[in-house]
Design a protein around this motif. Structure first.
Motif, short mmCIF file in Angstrom:
data_model
loop_
_atom_site.label_atom_id
_atom_site.label_comp_id
_atom_site.label_asym_id
_atom_site.label_seq_id
_atom_site.Cartn_x
_atom_site.Cartn_y
_atom_site.Cartn_z
N TYR A 158 -85.83 27.79 27.42
CA TYR A 158 -86.16 27.66 26.00
C TYR A 158 -86.66 26.25 25.69
O TYR A 158 -87.61 26.08 24.92
CB TYR A 158 -84.95 28.02 25.14
N ASP A 161 -90.15 26.15 26.71
CA ASP A 161 -90.93 26.86 25.68
C ASP A 161 -91.25 25.92 24.52
O ASP A 161 -92.39 25.84 24.06
CB ASP A 161 -90.15 28.05 25.09
N LEU A 162 -90.23 25.24 24.01
CA LEU A 162 -90.36 24.41 22.82
C LEU A 162 -91.32 23.24 23.00
O LEU A 162 -91.94 22.77 22.04
CB LEU A 162 -88.99 23.88 22.37
N ARG A 179 -82.60 32.40 24.70
CA ARG A 179 -83.67 32.19 23.73
C ARG A 179 -83.20 32.83 22.43
O ARG A 179 -82.85 34.00 22.42
CB ARG A 179 -84.98 32.83 24.19
N PRO A 180 -83.20 32.05 21.33
CA PRO A 180 -82.74 32.62 20.05
C PRO A 180 -83.63 33.79 19.64
O PRO A 180 -84.83 33.78 19.89
CB PRO A 180 -82.88 31.46 19.07
N ARG A 181 -83.02 34.75 19.01
CA ARG A 181 -83.78 35.88 18.50
C ARG A 181 -84.43 35.45 17.18
O ARG A 181 -83.79 34.82 16.35
CB ARG A 181 -82.89 37.09 18.27
N SER A 182 -85.69 35.83 17.01
CA SER A 182 -86.41 35.46 15.78
C SER A 182 -86.09 36.43 14.67
O SER A 182 -85.99 37.57 14.84
CB SER A 182 -87.91 35.45 16.00
#
Length: 182
Positions: A158, A161-162, A179-182
């Motif tokens: 993650y 990704d960021l 990875r946080p869920r959107s």
């Protein structure tokens, strides 16, 4: 005409910092330990950019710049040179090249290591960002490399990704990338 599927491999820097190993006095075991860890955990195809350098701050910094800027390594793992000895300068070299430091990585790795050895409080490993590269310092002992990476690796994909790096996936049954869920 059949179309060819090309899978691009993610470049990963594997850096061992050691005066003696770089002089051939003894075998580098840290670099292979980091590579073995990634082989176990990463599902994403990757290629190794390995370096073995002495405990010299300018050399370490130049190596990190090369791996981040020229080879575009999404992840750079560095082992060795994180203790309190006068020649242990890996954290300083890392800070020299990073745009931002991520203190949580060092905190989590020391906490995990402290469960195994009381001398973990002497470790000064840091992590930071240079461009689209995440750089993580690790201790020199191969067993400690696994302990430290186990403590932080769920956050690595993650983080990459960021910062605009390639998507890293982990192998099922190993470390689950968070990875946080959107």
């Amino acid at each position: 005409m059949a179309s060819e599927v090309v899978t691009s491999e993610v470049a990963v820097g594997i850096v061992t910092v050691s005066d003696r190993a770089s002089q051939g006095v003894y075998e580098d075991r840290g670099g292979p330990a980091m590579a073995a860890y990634l082989e176990r955990v990463l599902a994403t195809p990757w290629r190794r950019e390995a370096r073995l350098v002495p405990d010299e701050r300018p050399v370490i910094a130049a190596t990190l710049r090369e791996l981040a800027d020229e080879h575009r390594c999404a992840l750079i793992l560095v082992t060795g040179g994180t203790g309190p000895a006068p020649r242990d300068v890996t954290p300083e070299a890392t800070e020299d090249v990073c745009e931002r430091i991520l203190p949580g990585f060092g905190e989590a790795m020391r906490t995990a290591s402290l469960r195994e050895v009381p001398t973990a409080i002497l470790s000064r490993q840091v992590a930071g960002i240079r461009g689209q590269s995440l750089i993580i310092n690790l201790p020199g002992k191969p067993a400690a490399i696994d302990t430290c990476l186990d403590a932080v690796f769920a956050a690595v994909p993650y983080c990459v990704d960021l910062i605009g790096g390639p998507r890293l996936e982990t192998r099922p049954g190993t470390i689950e990338a968070f990875r946080p869920r959107s």
